[in-house]
Design a protein around this motif. Sequence first.
Motif, PDB file in Angstrom:
ATOM      1  N   ALA A  93       0.829  -1.204   0.000  1.00 26.96           N
ATOM      2  CA  ALA A  93       0.000   0.000   0.000  1.00 26.96           C
ATOM      3  C   ALA A  93       0.864   1.255   0.000  1.00 26.96           C
ATOM      4  N   SER A  94       1.975   1.216   0.762  1.00 29.88           N
ATOM      5  CA  SER A  94       2.861   2.374   0.813  1.00 29.88           C
ATOM      6  C   SER A  94       3.521   2.633  -0.533  1.00 29.88           C
ATOM      7  N   VAL A  95       3.835   1.560  -1.259  1.00 31.85           N
ATOM      8  CA  VAL A  95       4.429   1.703  -2.593  1.00 31.85           C
ATOM      9  C   VAL A  95       3.424   2.343  -3.545  1.00 31.85           C
ATOM     10  N   LEU A  96       2.175   1.866  -3.480  1.00 29.83           N
ATOM     11  CA  LEU A  96       1.129   2.423  -4.342  1.00 29.83           C
ATOM     12  C   LEU A  96       0.882   3.891  -4.010  1.00 29.83           C
ATOM     13  N   ASN A  97       0.869   4.219  -2.742  1.00 29.97           N
ATOM     14  CA  ASN A  97       0.677   5.613  -2.335  1.00 29.97           C
ATOM     15  C   ASN A  97       1.820   6.489  -2.816  1.00 29.97           C
ATOM     16  N   PHE A  98       3.033   5.938  -2.792  1.00 27.77           N
ATOM     17  CA  PHE A  98       4.191   6.687  -3.288  1.00 27.77           C
ATOM     18  C   PHE A  98       4.022   7.022  -4.766  1.00 27.77           C
ATOM     19  N   PHE A  99       3.636   6.005  -5.572  1.00 25.13           N
ATOM     20  CA  PHE A  99       3.459   6.236  -7.006  1.00 25.13           C
ATOM     21  C   PHE A  99       2.290   7.188  -7.275  1.00 25.13           C
ATOM     22  N   ARG A 100       1.235   7.094  -6.458  1.00 25.78           N
ATOM     23  CA  ARG A 100       0.114   8.025  -6.629  1.00 25.78           C
ATOM     24  C   ARG A 100       0.562   9.455  -6.387  1.00 25.78           C
ATOM     25  N   ARG A 101       1.371   9.651  -5.347  1.00 29.08           N
ATOM     26  CA  ARG A 101       1.866  11.000  -5.057  1.00 29.08           C
ATOM     27  C   ARG A 101       2.744  11.520  -6.192  1.00 29.08           C
ATOM     28  N   GLN A 102       3.568  10.628  -6.756  1.00 24.14           N
ATOM     29  CA  GLN A 102       4.437  11.046  -7.855  1.00 24.14           C
ATOM     30  C   GLN A 102       3.625  11.406  -9.101  1.00 24.14           C
ATOM     31  N   LEU A 103       2.598  10.607  -9.386  1.00 29.60           N
ATOM     32  CA  LEU A 103       1.743  10.881 -10.541  1.00 29.60           C
ATOM     33  C   LEU A 103       0.995  12.198 -10.363  1.00 29.60           C
ATOM     34  N   THR A 104       0.510  12.439  -9.137  1.00 28.78           N
ATOM     35  CA  THR A 104      -0.191  13.699  -8.862  1.00 28.78           C
ATOM     36  C   THR A 104       0.748  14.881  -8.997  1.00 28.78           C
ATOM     37  N   ALA A 105       1.979  14.719  -8.513  1.00 28.15           N
ATOM     38  CA  ALA A 105       2.973  15.791  -8.622  1.00 28.15           C
ATOM     39  C   ALA A 105       3.292  16.073 -10.088  1.00 28.15           C
ATOM     40  N   TYR A 106       3.426  14.998 -10.901  1.00 26.19           N
ATOM     41  CA  TYR A 106       3.706  15.201 -12.322  1.00 26.19           C
ATOM     42  C   TYR A 106       2.509  15.843 -13.013  1.00 26.19           C
ATOM     43  N   ARG A 107       1.296  15.389 -12.669  1.00 25.87           N
ATOM     44  CA  ARG A 107       0.081  15.945 -13.279  1.00 25.87           C
ATOM     45  C   ARG A 107      -0.017  17.444 -13.022  1.00 25.87           C
ATOM     46  N   ASN A 108       0.405  17.897 -11.835  1.00 26.19           N
ATOM     47  CA  ASN A 108       0.304  19.309 -11.468  1.00 26.19           C
ATOM     48  C   ASN A 108       1.542  20.118 -11.845  1.00 26.19           C
ATOM     49  N   LEU A 109       2.447  19.515 -12.597  1.00 27.01           N
ATOM     50  CA  LEU A 109       3.670  20.207 -12.995  1.00 27.01           C
ATOM     51  C   LEU A 109       3.315  21.452 -13.819  1.00 27.01           C
TER      52      LEU A 109
END
Length: 407
Positions: free
Chosen positions: A2-18
């Motif tokens: 779950a922590s790995v998935l949350n990490f990737f979700r945060r990275q995707l959100t950060a990239y989306r908001n770039l």
Amino acid sequence: MASVLNFFRRQLTAYRNLGVEPGMADFEKRSHYIFNFMLALTLAITVVYATIPYFVLNITHVGLNHVINGSLFIGYAFCVALVYFRKPLASRLIFTTLVQGHIFVFTLLLGWQIGNYLFYLALPALPYVLFHKSRFGIAYAFLTGILGFGASFAVKKYNLQFVAVTPAMYDGLFLIAFASSFSVVFMVVRLFFKLSRETEIRLQHEKRRSERLLLNILPAEIAERLQNGENTIADHYPKVYVLFADIVGFTQLSSQTTPDEVVRRLNEVFSLIDILVEKYDVEKIKTIGDAYMVVAGIPKSRHDDAGRILGFAKEMLEMVKTMNALELRIGIDVGEATAGVIGTKKFIFDLWGDTVNTASRMESHGEPGKIHVTERVVAGLGGEFAIEERGKIIIKGKGEMKTFFVR
């Protein structure tokens, strides 16, 4: 996991908001989201084209295909860096050039039959999605698109091809071009509508919120008229019950307590009165310091206006008496009045007329813990309220008047 998935979700959100900045308009945010998505998609496509020879043709040595796709990958990654460093226009211009060059180079190398021309189905959207605020960018995107399509058409017309391709490879490359172009169009359109839907939901939420705020300061029918475009709202009402209530001695009390305590106690009293406003279906007009103004008969007159306004006044008196020995002084009058919306900023719905002035005088000339009313109010009451005649008294600005207390 779950922590790995949350990490990737945060990275995707950060990239989306770039590239998205606070206060940016929704259409600008949407443009950034779509562009960031297209950058990620083109990076993925270059990886796919670079690895196809290895998986399909068992070509393990580094060739022209790897050099071209590797160069394109670096170019698209550079576009991502430009977005990160707040250079959106430069990033989009370079991206547009790379995309057009990508299509043309592979069409020239492998021939028209590989189907790269299908990517031109998605390209007309580029000017509007990427350069909605830049005329230069729109013109540049259209120019490169026209030149790219013209050059690709010339490849077809003159049957140009620099790398031999077998018929089976043609079929495979065409299917890949078709799938890639279809995916680009489908995903961009899907993302656009998804973002548009999110914007609509936010707008609906903000609209409901603004409507709730409007209903806190205006009667529902008046708020609706204002939203429908009426610029001047002023109405005459032949029979309105106007009530003023004032907390006895609150000015002196506030001078002996802290500002926080004054506001807390006043908010406590008025919040409870607000509940009674809804219970008796009367209209709160405004508060003035420690005074509270309520009317019945606006925006529509009802047969039970007198009963509702007196019932409201009686319960309000009883309720406030239980709160730290506070008492109210209440005055009521009935008659005609003019009501309307005043101002364009911090506007209010207010009343004017002799009835309003007389009700205010009934309150100021009344007694603590009592409901002071005029002869006109008594004339409209039934037998459900006990009336005590006060007699004739001198009312400031009105002269001698016969008034009453409602017990």
